[in-house]
Structure formats: structure tokens, C-alpha cells
Design an enzyme around this catalytic site. Structure first.
Site, PDB file in Angstrom:
ATOM      1  N   TYR A  72      32.014  59.184  12.496  1.00  0.00           N
ATOM      2  CA  TYR A  72      31.295  59.674  13.688  1.00  0.00           C
ATOM      3  C   TYR A  72      29.816  59.341  13.581  1.00  0.00           C
ATOM      4  CZ  TYR A  72      30.003  62.747  17.562  1.00  0.00           C
ATOM      5  OH  TYR A  72      29.519  63.242  18.746  1.00  0.00           O
ATOM      6  N   PHE A 124      22.115  42.799  39.717  1.00  0.00           N
ATOM      7  CA  PHE A 124      23.575  42.937  39.808  1.00  0.00           C
ATOM      8  C   PHE A 124      23.900  44.254  40.529  1.00  0.00           C
ATOM      9  CE2 PHE A 124      27.792  44.110  38.112  1.00  0.00           C
ATOM     10  CZ  PHE A 124      28.489  43.076  38.689  1.00  0.00           C
ATOM     11  N   ASP A 125      25.094  44.362  41.109  1.00  0.00           N
ATOM     12  CA  ASP A 125      25.376  45.533  41.956  1.00  0.00           C
ATOM     13  C   ASP A 125      25.306  46.867  41.223  1.00  0.00           C
ATOM     14  OD1 ASP A 125      27.714  44.517  40.805  1.00  0.00           O
ATOM     15  OD2 ASP A 125      29.016  45.467  42.260  1.00  0.00           O
ATOM     16  N   ASP A 215      18.326  42.065  31.915  1.00  0.00           N
ATOM     17  CA  ASP A 215      19.739  42.381  32.025  1.00  0.00           C
ATOM     18  C   ASP A 215      20.415  41.167  31.399  1.00  0.00           C
ATOM     19  OD1 ASP A 215      22.363  42.527  32.685  1.00  0.00           O
ATOM     20  OD2 ASP A 215      22.057  43.051  34.784  1.00  0.00           O
ATOM     21  N   ALA A 217      23.506  40.285  30.162  1.00  0.00           N
ATOM     22  CA  ALA A 217      24.963  40.091  30.067  1.00  0.00           C
ATOM     23  C   ALA A 217      25.358  38.664  29.651  1.00  0.00           C
ATOM     24  CB  ALA A 217      25.615  40.456  31.393  1.00  0.00           C
ATOM     25  N   LYS A 258      30.600  40.345  28.348  1.00  0.00           N
ATOM     26  CA  LYS A 258      30.415  38.931  28.688  1.00  0.00           C
ATOM     27  C   LYS A 258      30.070  38.168  27.401  1.00  0.00           C
ATOM     28  CE  LYS A 258      29.722  41.112  32.776  1.00  0.00           C
ATOM     29  NZ  LYS A 258      29.681  42.570  32.901  1.00  0.00           N
ATOM     30  N   HIS A 450      32.985  48.040  47.355  1.00  0.00           N
ATOM     31  CA  HIS A 450      33.927  46.928  47.190  1.00  0.00           C
ATOM     32  C   HIS A 450      35.121  47.247  46.292  1.00  0.00           C
ATOM     33  CE1 HIS A 450      30.927  46.617  44.040  1.00  0.00           C
ATOM     34  NE2 HIS A 450      31.751  45.891  43.334  1.00  0.00           N
TER      35      HIS A 450
HETATM   36  N1  F0G Z   1      24.659  43.121  34.725  1.00  0.00           N
HETATM   37  C1  F0G Z   1      25.272  41.986  35.080  1.00  0.00           C
HETATM   38  C2  F0G Z   1      24.483  40.752  35.303  1.00  0.00           C
HETATM   39  C3  F0G Z   1      26.656  41.984  35.242  1.00  0.00           C
HETATM   40  O1  F0G Z   1      27.249  40.852  35.607  1.00  0.00           O
HETATM   41  C4  F0G Z   1      27.385  43.181  35.013  1.00  0.00           C
HETATM   42  C5  F0G Z   1      28.816  43.215  35.191  1.00  0.00           C
HETATM   43  C6  F0G Z   1      26.698  44.327  34.627  1.00  0.00           C
HETATM   44  C7  F0G Z   1      25.322  44.261  34.497  1.00  0.00           C
HETATM   45  C8  F0G Z   1      27.394  45.623  34.368  1.00  0.00           C
HETATM   46  O2  F0G Z   1      28.102  45.569  33.185  1.00  0.00           O
HETATM   47  O3  F0G Z   1      30.500  45.826  33.814  1.00  0.00           O
HETATM   48  O4  F0G Z   1      29.720  46.182  31.486  1.00  0.00           O
HETATM   49  O5  F0G Z   1      29.178  47.812  33.232  1.00  0.00           O
HETATM   50  N2  F0G Z   1      29.440  42.325  35.760  1.00  0.00           N
HETATM   51  C9  F0G Z   1      30.863  42.215  35.925  1.00  0.00           C
HETATM   52  C10 F0G Z   1      31.153  41.016  36.766  1.00  0.00           C
HETATM   53  C11 F0G Z   1      31.548  43.453  36.390  1.00  0.00           C
HETATM   54  O6  F0G Z   1      32.316  40.868  37.174  1.00  0.00           O
HETATM   55  O7  F0G Z   1      30.270  40.199  37.003  1.00  0.00           O
HETATM   56  P1  F0G Z   1      29.447  46.385  32.925  1.00  0.00           P
END
Ligand code: F0G
Length: 458
Positions: A72, A124-125, A215, A217, A258, A450
Site C-alpha cells: 500500500y 482534449f475534451d 498534456d 499523452a 497512450k 458523446h
Molecule cells: N489528453 C489527451 C490528449 C487525450 O487524448 C486523452 C484521452 C486524455 C487527455 C485523457 O486521458 O483517457 O487516460 O483519462 N484520450 C483518449 C482518446 C480517450 O481516445 O483520444 P484518459
């Protein structure tokens, strides 16, 4: 003869995928209210919904799972991961989270207040969602070239420095908690950001004493493009380039699903001790103790190996070249795609593909549904459905681009799959004149609609 590239790995285990007929898929997608997120995966032949958490781990990663430490507190797998993150990013402080949006939630709980303004390049969304949920505003400062799918700009993820400067000129600096650069820029096509641009944005941030966050990813894919396209980086390793890019910032959020090459995970890395301390409190509240943050020891162990593998040139070359191969096939078939081909996905330009379907009938969604029915391929709409409603006026936001994204999972599909996808799209393209009407929304959530939105066919 010039030798073609080939994967720097061979296959040790295979997973069966199910084929089906267009008639079956027509019925299934109707039952799913024409939302591809509602389909069970056994009804999908090639799943390009996302490249997030859908890739294949290596034998070394699977090996690391067995040796992981599930303590833990003070897990050895945490310490190993922390060391790897520090080595790759150069940031001092590290907090694991269960995925990327959780990292956003924790960090933005510290940094974002009501009325704030967060400039960036096509947030990103989930990033935008976490900003807007706190009644703050995300301002997109991406360069205009990104919105012209034919434009061959090598770094279409870049921030327009004039747009960014304007945000600083028009707002009190206390209202701008940070600037965020998404590498690569997912929403506008998996397009990279140049080192030069990051340097220039960092200069503006430093002048205004505002932190710069990444960000991250797809930071390794971004580093690959810098190496291949930006002068002065050809001889640098991916790891050197990534570290240099991070050196211009103050912190990062990461979706490890990713470029961490794992199925689940995320983290925050930072230089500022005060922000780290405050984030720690939210991490414990939302994610778990600071030495696991929502991840099991084995997940952290696999991620440490994955980060190392994802920042190796040979892996990245085969990864990006597979995506480019599909892109070039589609170009050969005249299918309108976003140029140049991005890092993790092909973006089909639905405005050019099906201009015959009215925009308020969600033409990119209509194209994604057709791709499923004809080929059993699941892509995702990156257009009006994803852009959601304006949080204040509740009107549909119409983004400049209506895209269908075909995200390619890492180390998962073969060249034959790419050939199949391209052939399906060619057939749809050849009969595109028949497409006249799209879909209407019959149910939707107040934010990030979505995922659960329901449609009916017009
Ligand atoms: N930032 C970017 C650029 C992303 O593409 C994503 C996720 C996130 C943040 C959020 O990360 O999913 O681990 O919580 N993108 C996925 C996609 C869902 O399909 O592009 P997460």
C-alpha cells in the site's frame, strides 16, 4: 531496392476477433442507438475507437507484472516508476493517478478557479471538461493552418503566438492559472508541436510568470516528429528530445494509456513543491495514497517498462509508419484525410467526404456509422457531437472540422488490417453521392455527451 520498414517485434500471443455481416451490424448499431460507444466489442471487427489503453504490452512488461510490489505504501514498483518518470521528463515531483483525466482532476482542483481562462492548443475534451466544470474557460490558440486539412504545415499542433499574446493582453494575468500544450495535438489531428513553438510559448509564460503545463499523452510520438521534421534534432535520441521539451515547462499531466504503452494509468509530474503538496491532498482524496494513486503495483511496474519502450526510436518508427501507411493508401484512393498524416490516427475529413449530409445532422457521426455497417470498423466522431453544447447558451458548437478518427492501437493490428480498412473506405467513398441525410439526437448528457448520446436516423 530500398527496403521497406518492418516491425521490431514478433508476435507471441494472438487474440481472436469476430467477423460479422453488414445485415447483422445494421441491426446492432440501431439497437445501440447509433452510438458506437454503446456497441459490445464482440460486434466490432477492427476497433479503432481509440488508441487509449488498447495496445499490446511486450513480454518484458508482462514479466514486470509478475515481479511487482503491491504494498500500500512505499511500493517498490512506485519507486521504480517515479525514477523512470524523473529520468524521462526531468520533473522533480511525481504523483500517480488512475488515468489522464484523473491527473487533470487532481491538478486542476489545485490550479483552476471559477472565471479563470486557460489558453492551449485544442484542449482534449476531458481537459476542457475539467476546466469548464470549474466554470472556467478554455481558449483554443491553435494555429489556423490546423483547420485546413490540406495544409502541409509540419507542426499543425502549434500554438499561434499572436492568439496567445492576445489572451494575455485582454485578461488580467491572475485569471490565467497556466497555459497547456497538448503533445501531440489530438483534437486537431494527432499533429505535433515543434520545439521552437514550445520554446516561444515558454518565453511568453515566463514573462507573465504563468506556469506552462503539458498534456503529454502522446509525448513520445511528438518527439519522433521533432526528430524527423525539425532542424537540429536528427541526431538526438527520442529520450533527449522529450526531456528537452519538458525542460521548457513546469509540469505535466499524463494519460499512460497512450505513450505509456499500458492499458490503464496516468500521472502528474511537476517542479513546484507547493503545487505538488496541494495536489497530494486531492490525490489522496480522489485517487488513493500517493505511492499508488489508483494504480496497482503491477500496473506501475508495466508502465515503467512501457515508458522506456515507447521512447525508443525503432518502436516509434514502426508505430508511426503503420499509421502513415494507412494514410497513404487512403490518399491513393482519394479519400479526404487530414494532411500531413498524424501520429496516432487517421482523421477523415467528413466535410469533404459527405458534404451532402447537413451539418446539423451530424455528418461525421453518419460517416462513422457507415464505416461500421460496411466494414465492422469502429472509429469515432470528432466533430459537432464531441464539441458539445456551449455551456452558457446551450447551443450546438460547430467546430471548423468534422472528422472521423481512426485511432490505431499500438502494436496490435497488422498491415493486412490496414489494407482492409482502406478498401472499406474506398467502397464507401465511391458511393458517397447516395448519402443525403444523417441523424438526430434523442437523448444526451449535460456534459461530455458523446459517450452516452442516443440518435435516431433521419
Ligand atoms: N489528453 C489527451 C490528449 C487525450 O487524448 C486523452 C484521452 C486524455 C487527455 C485523457 O486521458 O483517457 O487516460 O483519462 N484520450 C483518449 C482518446 C480517450 O481516445 O483520444 P484518459
Amino acid at each position: 531496392m530500398k527496403l521497406p520498414y518492418a516491425e521490431p517485434y514478433k508476435i507471441k500471443m494472438v487474440e481472436s476477433i469476430k467477423r460479422s455481416t453488414p445485415e447483422q451490424r445494421k441491426k446492432w448499431i440501431k439497437e445501440a442507438h447509433y452510438n458506437l460507444f454503446n456497441l459490445s466489442s464482440d460486434k466490432v471487427y477492427i476497433d479503432l475507437l481509440t488508441d487509449s489503453g488498447t495496445g499490446a504490452m511486450s513480454d518484458k512488461q508482462w514479466g514486470a507484472l509478475m515481479e511487482a510490489d503491491e504494498s500500500y505504501a512505499g511500493s517498490q514498483s512506485f519507486l521504480k516508476l517515479k525514477e523512470t518518470v524523473q529520468k524521462i521528463t526531468g520533473f522533480k515531483y511525481f504523483l500517480p493517478t488512475h488515468q489522464g483525466r484523473a491527473a487533470e482532476n487532481v491538478l486542476f482542483s489545485v490550479l483552476v478557479k471559477e472565471g479563470d481562462i486557460v489558453p492551449g492548443n485544442s484542449h482534449f475534451d476531458t481537459t476542457k471538461g475539467h476546466i469548464e466544470f470549474r466554470k472556467a474557460t478554455a481558449i483554443d490558440c491553435t494555429i489556423d493552418e490546423a483547420f485546413d486539412t490540406e495544409n502541409m504545415h509540419p507542426f499543425k499542433g502549434n500554438i499561434d503566438l499572436k492568439k496567445l499574446q492576445k489572451v494575455f493582453d485582454e485578461n488580467p494575468v491572475e485569471k490565467i492559472p497556466f497555459v497547456i500544450i497538448t503533445i501531440t495535438n489530438n483534437s486537431s489531428g494527432g499533429q505535433p508541436v515543434s520545439m521552437e513553438n514550445v520554446k516561444a510559448v515558454s518565453k511568453i509564460c515566463k514573462k507573465n510568470k504563468v506556469p506552462l503545463l503539458f498534456d503529454s499523452a502522446r509525448f513520445a510520438e511528438n518527439a519522433y516528429f521533432v526528430k524527423m521534421r525539425e532542424k537540429g534534432y536528427q541526431k538526438k535520441s527520442i529520450k533527449e528530445i522529450a526531456k528537452k521539451m519538458f525542460s521548457f515547462g513546469d509540469g505535466m499531466t499524463m494519460s499512460s494509456k497512450k505513450d505509456g504503452l499500458v492499458n490503464m494509468g496516468g500521472f502528474i509530474a511537476l517542479n513546484d513543491e507547493e503545487i505538488f503538496k496541494k495536489a497530494t491532498v486531492f490525490n489522496i482524496m480522489y485517487e488513493g495514497f500517493i505511492t499508488y494513486g489508483g494504480m496497482s503495483g503491477r500496473d506501475m511496474a508495466a508502465l515503467a517498462v512501457g515508458l522506456d519502450e515507447a521512447t525508443e526510436f525503432d518502436y516509434l518508427e514502426s508505430r508511426i509508419k503503420q499509421v502513415t501507411y494507412l494514410g497513404n493508401k487512403l490518399i491513393e484512393y482519394n479519400v479526404p484525410v487530414q494532411h500531413p498524416i498524424g501520429g496516432h490516427a487517421i482523421f477523415i475529413d467528413a466535410n469533404k467526404f459527405v458534404p451532402t449530409i447537413p451539418r446539423d445532422e451530424y455528418r461525421a457521426q453518419a460517416l462513422a456509422i457507415e464505416l461500421y455497417i460496411i466494414g465492422g470498423i469502429r472509429g469515432v466522431e470528432i466533430g459537432t457531437v464531441l464539441a458539445d453544447r456551449d455551456p452558457f447558451t446551450r447551443k450546438n458548437r460547430y467546430p471548423e472540422l468534422e472528422l472521423v478518427r481512426l485511432a490505431i492501437p499500438r502494436r496490435t493490428y497488422t498491415h493486412n488490417h490496414m489494407e482492409y480498412i482502406a478498401a472499406v473506405l474506398k467502397n464507401i467513398y465511391d458511393s458517397r453521392a447516395e448519402a443525403k441525410s444523417g441523424y438526430r439526437i434523442i437523448d444526451e448528457a449535460p456534459i461530455m455527451r458523446h459517450f452516452t448520446v442516443k440518435f435516431e436516423k433521419i
